[in-house]
Design a protein around this motif. Structure first.
Motif, PDB file in Angstrom:
ATOM      1  N   GLU A 127     -51.271 -17.502  -4.711  1.00 12.20           N
ATOM      2  CA  GLU A 127     -52.281 -16.000  -4.866  1.00 12.20           C
ATOM      3  C   GLU A 127     -51.697 -16.212  -2.797  1.00 12.20           C
ATOM      4  N   GLN A 128     -52.633 -14.780  -2.560  1.00 11.17           N
ATOM      5  CA  GLN A 128     -52.674 -14.203  -1.357  1.00 11.17           C
ATOM      6  C   GLN A 128     -53.890 -14.683  -1.240  1.00 11.17           C
ATOM      7  N   PRO A 129     -53.994 -15.321   0.428  1.00  8.01           N
ATOM      8  CA  PRO A 129     -55.611 -15.409   0.833  1.00  8.01           C
ATOM      9  C   PRO A 129     -57.158 -15.268   0.846  1.00  8.01           C
ATOM     10  N   GLY A 130     -56.741 -13.823   1.238  1.00  8.46           N
ATOM     11  CA  GLY A 130     -57.733 -12.828   0.768  1.00  8.46           C
ATOM     12  C   GLY A 130     -58.423 -12.403  -0.579  1.00  8.46           C
ATOM     13  N   GLN A 131     -57.606 -13.024  -1.162  1.00  8.28           N
ATOM     14  CA  GLN A 131     -57.846 -11.762  -2.639  1.00  8.28           C
ATOM     15  C   GLN A 131     -58.177 -13.317  -4.104  1.00  8.28           C
ATOM     16  N   PRO A 132     -58.497 -13.975  -3.934  1.00  7.58           N
ATOM     17  CA  PRO A 132     -59.171 -15.331  -4.588  1.00  7.58           C
ATOM     18  C   PRO A 132     -58.874 -14.359  -5.910  1.00  7.58           C
ATOM     19  N   SER A 133     -58.086 -15.200  -7.214  1.00 11.09           N
ATOM     20  CA  SER A 133     -58.905 -14.238  -8.759  1.00 11.09           C
ATOM     21  C   SER A 133     -59.927 -14.811  -8.850  1.00 11.09           C
ATOM     22  N   PRO A 134     -60.208 -13.399  -9.688  1.00 11.16           N
ATOM     23  CA  PRO A 134     -61.750 -13.995 -10.244  1.00 11.16           C
ATOM     24  C   PRO A 134     -61.769 -15.144 -11.013  1.00 11.16           C
ATOM     25  N   LEU A 135     -60.904 -15.334 -12.048  1.00 12.33           N
ATOM     26  CA  LEU A 135     -61.088 -16.597 -12.638  1.00 12.33           C
ATOM     27  C   LEU A 135     -60.829 -18.091 -11.768  1.00 12.33           C
ATOM     28  N   GLN A 136     -61.141 -17.993 -10.855  1.00 20.05           N
ATOM     29  CA  GLN A 136     -60.599 -19.495  -9.897  1.00 20.05           C
ATOM     30  C   GLN A 136     -60.836 -20.723 -10.455  1.00 20.05           C
ATOM     31  N   PHE A 137     -62.659 -20.696 -11.102  1.00 16.64           N
ATOM     32  CA  PHE A 137     -62.927 -21.478 -11.154  1.00 16.64           C
ATOM     33  C   PHE A 137     -61.742 -22.628 -12.209  1.00 16.64           C
ATOM     34  N   LEU A 138     -61.455 -21.504 -12.887  1.00 14.89           N
ATOM     35  CA  LEU A 138     -60.340 -21.852 -13.998  1.00 14.89           C
ATOM     36  C   LEU A 138     -59.015 -23.367 -13.159  1.00 14.89           C
ATOM     37  N   SER A 139     -58.883 -23.436 -11.825  1.00 11.66           N
ATOM     38  CA  SER A 139     -58.246 -24.557 -11.442  1.00 11.66           C
ATOM     39  C   SER A 139     -58.884 -24.320 -10.011  1.00 11.66           C
ATOM     40  N   GLY A 140     -58.838 -25.736 -10.243  1.00 17.34           N
ATOM     41  CA  GLY A 140     -59.885 -26.721  -9.025  1.00 17.34           C
ATOM     42  C   GLY A 140     -61.219 -26.714  -9.491  1.00 17.34           C
ATOM     43  N   SER A 141     -61.791 -27.926  -8.407  1.00 17.71           N
ATOM     44  CA  SER A 141     -62.973 -29.161  -9.030  1.00 17.71           C
ATOM     45  C   SER A 141     -64.248 -28.092  -8.969  1.00 17.71           C
ATOM     46  N   SER A 142     -64.283 -26.966  -8.236  1.00 15.13           N
ATOM     47  CA  SER A 142     -65.318 -26.882  -8.425  1.00 15.13           C
ATOM     48  C   SER A 142     -65.626 -25.044 -10.050  1.00 15.13           C
ATOM     49  N   GLY A 143     -66.802 -26.151 -10.390  1.00  9.44           N
ATOM     50  CA  GLY A 143     -67.078 -24.271 -11.992  1.00  9.44           C
ATOM     51  C   GLY A 143     -67.508 -23.373 -11.543  1.00  9.44           C
ATOM     52  N   GLU A 144     -67.770 -23.087 -10.018  1.00  8.11           N
ATOM     53  CA  GLU A 144     -68.649 -22.215  -9.679  1.00  8.11           C
ATOM     54  C   GLU A 144     -68.146 -20.727 -10.140  1.00  8.11           C
ATOM     55  N   LEU A 145     -68.781 -20.235 -10.129  1.00  9.66           N
ATOM     56  CA  LEU A 145     -68.281 -18.439 -10.650  1.00  9.66           C
ATOM     57  C   LEU A 145     -68.829 -17.510  -9.737  1.00  9.66           C
ATOM     58  N   ARG A 146     -68.866 -17.956  -7.414  1.00  7.24           N
ATOM     59  CA  ARG A 146     -69.115 -17.659  -7.329  1.00  7.24           C
ATOM     60  C   ARG A 146     -67.344 -16.611  -6.745  1.00  7.24           C
ATOM     61  N   ALA A 147     -66.432 -16.765  -7.269  1.00  3.96           N
ATOM     62  CA  ALA A 147     -65.492 -15.261  -6.831  1.00  3.96           C
ATOM     63  C   ALA A 147     -65.817 -14.242  -8.183  1.00  3.96           C
ATOM     64  N   LEU A 148     -66.137 -15.031  -9.371  1.00  5.47           N
ATOM     65  CA  LEU A 148     -66.371 -13.828 -10.140  1.00  5.47           C
ATOM     66  C   LEU A 148     -67.439 -12.745  -9.511  1.00  5.47           C
ATOM     67  N   PHE A 149     -68.475 -13.011  -9.309  1.00  2.00           N
ATOM     68  CA  PHE A 149     -69.651 -12.611  -8.257  1.00  2.00           C
ATOM     69  C   PHE A 149     -68.769 -11.630  -7.220  1.00  2.00           C
ATOM     70  N   ASP A 150     -67.994 -12.385  -6.581  1.00  2.00           N
ATOM     71  CA  ASP A 150     -67.375 -11.064  -5.899  1.00  2.00           C
ATOM     72  C   ASP A 150     -66.846 -10.206  -6.383  1.00  2.00           C
ATOM     73  N   PHE A 151     -66.703 -10.332  -7.302  1.00  2.00           N
ATOM     74  CA  PHE A 151     -65.435  -9.521  -7.591  1.00  2.00           C
ATOM     75  C   PHE A 151     -66.275  -8.208  -8.429  1.00  2.00           C
ATOM     76  N   VAL A 152     -66.979  -8.766  -8.994  1.00  2.00           N
ATOM     77  CA  VAL A 152     -68.294  -8.200  -9.414  1.00  2.00           C
ATOM     78  C   VAL A 152     -69.046  -6.683  -8.359  1.00  2.00           C
ATOM     79  N   ARG A 153     -69.363  -7.864  -7.213  1.00  2.00           N
ATOM     80  CA  ARG A 153     -70.280  -7.387  -6.140  1.00  2.00           C
ATOM     81  C   ARG A 153     -68.976  -5.908  -5.550  1.00  2.00           C
ATOM     82  N   VAL A 154     -67.888  -6.268  -5.714  1.00  2.00           N
ATOM     83  CA  VAL A 154     -66.797  -5.545  -4.614  1.00  2.00           C
ATOM     84  C   VAL A 154     -66.557  -4.129  -5.511  1.00  2.00           C
ATOM     85  N   SER A 155     -66.229  -4.270  -7.009  1.00  2.00           N
ATOM     86  CA  SER A 155     -66.675  -3.330  -7.414  1.00  2.00           C
ATOM     87  C   SER A 155     -67.510  -1.799  -8.085  1.00  2.00           C
ATOM     88  N   LEU A 156     -68.114  -2.691  -7.457  1.00  2.00           N
ATOM     89  CA  LEU A 156     -69.271  -1.398  -7.916  1.00  2.00           C
ATOM     90  C   LEU A 156     -70.354  -1.323  -7.059  1.00  2.00           C
TER      91      LEU A 156
END
Lengths: 294, 380
Positions: A127-156
């Motif tokens: 992926e491009q570094p500037g655009q993490p996937s909203p479901l980033q928590f699926l891969s990687g160790s952190s179980g946080e949903l920060r990327a999903l929240f950022d997606f929602v915030r930017v969309s609205l």
């Protein structure tokens, strides 16, 4: 959560001879979903958190209702659709009179197709570094949903050109996040951040679907559901009938208006209806007064 | 799926046969007929009507079968799904950690392609249906006037095929279709990229293999040159068992409670974007953690549990003397429509009766519940 009294409940006692005329009219006719909720497409609510809950049945008809309701009202909608594909919602929305593809094109609808996003994350290229996937928590160790929240915030976040009415976040369904490895606390944090951002700062609405059941052994899910119940302004609880399947009555819906949330001395208002789902709409009626019985 | 009129009829056994081998020889597939309906569903819009008519697995969806205790019937359904795929000319993808897929394919039942034989079955079915149903209503006489949840066998002669379990599918027929196999213990170790998936490595390798086949063979529509679009039938055997490297069947709480559900989610994504249909059998009776089974059910489109009477007290219960097991429908698909396909009853039992294998409403199960405990013990 204190159980509400039956103040304002729309139940007709079959023994009474003279029912109020307006009540009878409403019972004999089919009640529109938004009439039950006191909102209309011209005047949607603002700053409200609505929890959709289902037990022993599928409450996704409520998701379809809210999606078409808010799009018709001219709101900007961010739909986090985790469980089904875009075409599924599109086909149902068409029956309800809304064109999802057009709304997406015009920028009124931001659609996150969870299934597709997950495949892109796991099987796609780097992926491009500037655009993490909203479901980033699926891969990687952190179980946080920060990327999903950022997606929602930017969309609205309102942009200069478009003039849509209040933003709306719709999630179908939250219980899936737990199945994918997110911790219950992470899910609650995500919802909390979304509330602050969407309901308080942007004066928008949030509608979230969860599954639950009294005899469920999924403690994490029950924890999330109970916590969300405490913080909701409105709870729509669709339940399968306790007596089993019935062709004319698909279930019962409990509408709980959490007046106690805003005002300390107020009591919650509980209304109970039964419903039948048809191809293009859902009809609500008072308990025991299904058209098949009358 | 299993609603109004779900009966297909098969060459039968003498009554009261109860040896497992006899059952295996005589058991034919009602569900193979059901599974075949998917290829007649040209557009997604048809799905609801096909399902309402009792059709099988819609393209793009997952059928999860909760195995019966000894895996007998679930294994048979698994084989029928694959056999039907061969007869229809679909591509196959068979994955297992238990049996080598080559052996699974050698054990598929032979199809009966003779039309006259099918007609004979139909006549036999009507005869048995009328005479046996009358005398079996002694206990539950109140149910006698309820509409039967059966259809005449002729409605199914257009869809699906019949099979004879005593014969194996001829090898030349097996080789007539393209098939891909995944045997866990022969697969190479996974790529480093999969390490970040946080998933059981067996599941991750299976997903990788599946995705590769789907995109290479063009099942996801990525190859515009391919005009003839075929369906890929995916069969995964005993998912969740210890052989896959997952301890969800032997520990509570398991080491990684999310692997199985994550796998199902990614699989769902792959199915939705391709012309494929998938059947998975899961030894759910071994999974102690019920929360995981609830999540697995929510992530599947259709979930059917099989409960055989072998070795249980119901085997000798006179009320169940004509039945060999129960079918529990835990979940039905809700696709492209507000309404879901709800059947009139979800209490179904399967049984073997002379030459017939039927799935019917288990009225006797309800009648059994109405009796007092003494009556139940006496078998009245």
């Amino acid at each position: 959560m204190r159980p509400g009294t039956s103040r304002g409940s729309e139940q007709l006692n079959p023994g009474t001879a003279a029912a109020p005329r307006s009540l009878l009219q409403r019972i004999v006719g089919s009640i529109q979903a938004h009439e039950l909720l006191g909102a209309s497409p011209e005047r949607p609510d603002a700053g409200k958190f609505t929890l959709l809950r289902d037990t022993r049945t599928d409450g996704s008809f409520l998701v379809h209702h809210f999606l078409s309701f808010y799009l018709r009202a001219g709101c900007k909608v961010c739909f986090v659709a985790l469980l089904q594909s875009f075409s599924h919602y599109s086909i149902v929305a068409q029956k309800l009179g809304v064109n999802l593809a057009a709304a997406k094109e015009q920028g009124q609808l931001v659609f996150l197709e969870g299934l597709k996003s997950c495949l892109d994350l796991l099987f796609g290229e780097e992926e491009q570094p500037g655009q993490p996937s909203p479901l980033q928590f699926l891969s990687g160790s952190s179980g946080e949903l920060r990327a999903l929240f950022d997606f929602v915030r930017v969309s609205l976040t309102p942009c200069a050109q478009a003039s849509w009415k209040g933003p709306v976040l719709l999630v179908d369904d939250l219980s899936v996040l737990l199945s994918l490895g997110a911790a219950p606390v992470a899910v609650l944090d995500f919802i909390h951040y979304c509330r602050v951002s969407v309901c308080c700062q942007l004066q928008g609405n949030i509608v979230v679907l969860v599954h639950s059941s009294e005899d469920s052994e999924d403690e994490e899910n029950e924890l999330v559901v109970n916590s969300l119940c405490h913080h909701s302004d409105l709870i729509l609880w669709a339940e399968g009938l306790a007596t089993g399947f019935c062709k004319d009555v698909h279930g019962q819906i409990k509408i709980i208006k959490r007046l106690s949330l805003r005002q300390a001395a107020e009591q919650d208002q509980v209304q109970i209806y039964q419903y039948k789902i048809q191809d293009r709409n859902v009809t609500f009626f008072a308990r025991g007064l299904s058209a098949a019985v009358l | 799926m299993l609603n109004q009129g779900r009966c297909t009829y098969v060459p039968a056994l003498p009554r009261r046969s109860s040896t497992i081998d006899d059952l295996k020889i005589q058991l034919e597939t009602i569900l193979a007929a059901l599974f075949d309906k998917q290829i007649h569903c040209k557009s997604r819009r048809d799905t609801a009507s096909v399902m309402a008519a009792g059709g099988g697995v819609a393209v793009g969806t997952l059928l999860l079968i909760e195995e019966d205790k000894y895996g007998l019937y679930s294994n048979l359904l698994f084989k029928y799904f694959l056999a039907e795929g061969i007869v229809c000319g679909h591509d196959l993808f068979v994955a297992s950690a238990k049996e080598h897929p080559d052996n699974i394919l050698k054990e598929l039942p032979a199809p009966l392609l003779d039309d006259t034989y099918r007609k004979e079955l139909g006549d036999e079915a009507e005869v048995v249906n009328s005479e046996d149903f009358q005398d079996s209503m002694k206990i539950a006489w109140r149910y006698q006037n309820l509409p039967k949840i059966e259809a005449s066998p002729t409605t199914y002669t257009k869809f699906g095929h019949y099979y004879d379990l005593s014969k194996k599918m001829p090898p030349e027929l097996c080789q007539s279709v393209k098939w891909h196999s995944f045997y866990l213990h022969e697969e190479s170790s996974f790529e480093p990229k999969m390490k970040a998936w946080n998933m059981n490595s067996g599941y991750a390798r299976l997903l990788q293999s599946l995705q590769r086949i789907i995109s290479q063979e063009g099942f996801d529509g990525s190859d515009p040159q391919k005009k003839q679009r075929n369906v890929l039938r995916i069969g995964i055997q005993s998912l969740g068992s210890v052989l896959w490297g997952d301890d969800v069947c032997c520990s509570d709480p398991p080491e990684d409670p999310h692997s199985l559900t994550k796998f199902l989610y990614v699989l769902r994504g792959l199915l939705r974007k391709s012309l494929s249909a998938c059947i998975i059998t899961v030894p759910s009776h071994l999974i102690q953690n019920k929360a995981i089974m609830e999540r697995v059910t929510n992530l599947s489109d259709m979930v059917v549990g099989l409960e055989s009477f072998i070795g249980s007290e119901r085997e000798t219960n006179p009320l169940y003397k004509d039945y060999h097991g129960l079918v529990h429908v835990h979940q039905i698909p809700r696709l492209n429509s507000l309404i879901c396909d709800v059947s009139d009853t979800k209490d179904l039992a399967f049984r073997l009766k002379r030459k017939l294998f039927t799935i019917e409403t288990s009225l006797f199960a309800d009648a059994w519940l109405l009796l007092s405990p003494n009556q139940r013990i006496l078998g009245l």
